[in-house]
Design an enzyme around this catalytic site. Structure first.
Site, PDB file in Angstrom:
ATOM      1  N   ASP A   1      -0.002  -8.244  69.793  1.00 25.82           N
ATOM      2  CA  ASP A   1       0.693  -8.913  68.686  1.00 25.82           C
ATOM      3  C   ASP A   1      -0.299  -9.337  67.617  1.00 25.82           C
ATOM      4  O   ASP A   1      -1.251 -10.078  67.887  1.00 25.82           O
ATOM      5  CB  ASP A   1       1.465 -10.127  69.221  1.00 25.82           C
ATOM      6  CG  ASP A   1       2.510 -10.640  68.247  1.00 25.82           C
ATOM      7  OD1 ASP A   1       2.197 -10.750  67.045  1.00 25.82           O
ATOM      8  OD2 ASP A   1       3.622 -10.959  68.690  1.00 25.82           O
TER       9      ASP A   1
ATOM     10  N   SER B   1      10.044 -14.240  67.168  1.00 25.31           N
ATOM     11  CA  SER B   1       9.003 -14.931  66.402  1.00 25.31           C
ATOM     12  C   SER B   1       9.331 -16.421  66.315  1.00 25.31           C
ATOM     13  O   SER B   1       9.407 -17.081  67.342  1.00 25.31           O
ATOM     14  CB  SER B   1       8.866 -14.281  65.014  1.00 25.31           C
ATOM     15  OG  SER B   1       7.711 -14.733  64.357  1.00 25.31           O
TER      16      SER B   1
ATOM     17  N   HIS C   1       3.618  -7.272  66.704  1.00 22.50           N
ATOM     18  CA  HIS C   1       4.663  -8.285  66.605  1.00 22.50           C
ATOM     19  C   HIS C   1       6.062  -7.663  66.580  1.00 22.50           C
ATOM     20  O   HIS C   1       7.030  -8.294  67.006  1.00 22.50           O
ATOM     21  CB  HIS C   1       4.436  -9.112  65.331  1.00 22.50           C
ATOM     22  CG  HIS C   1       5.215 -10.387  65.282  1.00 22.50           C
ATOM     23  ND1 HIS C   1       5.125 -11.367  66.258  1.00 22.50           N
ATOM     24  CD2 HIS C   1       6.097 -10.863  64.355  1.00 22.50           C
ATOM     25  CE1 HIS C   1       5.909 -12.385  65.936  1.00 22.50           C
ATOM     26  NE2 HIS C   1       6.521 -12.097  64.792  1.00 22.50           N
TER      27      HIS C   1
END
Length: 243
Positions: A182, A107, A214
């Site tokens: 995602d 991330s 994600h």
């Protein structure tokens, strides 16, 4: 910093940096398991890796207001500089192999990994970026505007801090991983980054996980596949052990 088992200061070891560096969280914590790499299938210390994580300015550690505020309009800029300067200091140690330097993150840490690979290619030889924000102008405005301001008023922080801006500088080994479903960092970030790397003929390895979110955790065998992919790539391009 975690050193290998049977550490010998007369030899050189590969170093792997785990990064996040954004205002949402810290990586250096006084908790059990904080130094464990959950994507590595094995024991990094036993295999001969030096494993390091550093919290740079802007992360939520108890260092005061100035520390926290320093990252305003500086995501992808100041935190990247801090990490690189810390890495340079670490590389001065005789037991660190400057030719085997890897970095990885997920991330915001994936974004940091990309920026470090692109902005400081002379330091970082191998990078594994998972679910990264490639272009800050496409990310969640509640988060990004809180720390980077309103782009219609000042777009410079969004441009200067985005990996797509610096992708042309890639010189090392890059593994880019993203789930096509995602729900946080949308897959268009991957498309933008991939196109920029193609534009400048920068070779890299891509792994897209179909319809994964994600966390890239959905689907039978996904977690094992991701861990195996990560471990094999790291061992290939940043070989373990003393030399």
């Amino acid at each position: 910093m975690a050193k290998p088992y049977n550490f010998d200061s007369t030899k050189k070891y590969p170093v792997v940096f785990y990064v996040y560096t954004e205002p949402w969280g810290q990586t250096v914590k006084d908790t059990y398991g904080a130094g464990r790499n959950f994507l590595y299938t094995g024991d990094m210390a036993k295999d001969g890796y030096v494993y390091v994580s550093i919290d740079s300015r802007g992360t939520p550690v108890p260092k005061g207001r100035a520390w926290r505020k320093a990252l305003y309009k500086n995501i992808g800029i100041l935190n990247i500089h801090d990490q690189a300067m810390a890495a340079k200091e670490l590389l001065k140690r005789s037991y660190i192999d400057a030719e085997r330097v890897a970095v990885w993150g997920w991330s915001g840490g994936g974004s940091t990994t990309l920026n470090l690979m692109f902005q400081f290619p002379e330091i970082y030889k191998t990078g594994i970026a998972v679910a990264a924000v490639g272009n800050q102008r496409t990310y969640d405005n509640i988060y990004q505007e809180r720390y980077s301001g309103i782009p219609q008023q000042d777009e410079a922080p969004y441009i200067n801090g985005s990996p797509v801006t610096h992708a042309k500088n890639l010189n090392g080994n890059l593994l880019y991983i993203h789930g096509t479903g995602d729900d946080n960092v949308h897959y268009n970030n991957a498309d933008m980054l991939i196109n920029e790397l193609i534009k400048y003929n920068k070779q890299f390895q891509l792994m897209s996980y179909p319809n994964r979110s994600h966390s890239i955790s959905e689907g039978e065998g996904t977690s094992q596949h991701l861990q195996t992919l990560y471990t094999n790539y790291l061992r290939l391009h940043c070989p373990p052990g003393a030399r």
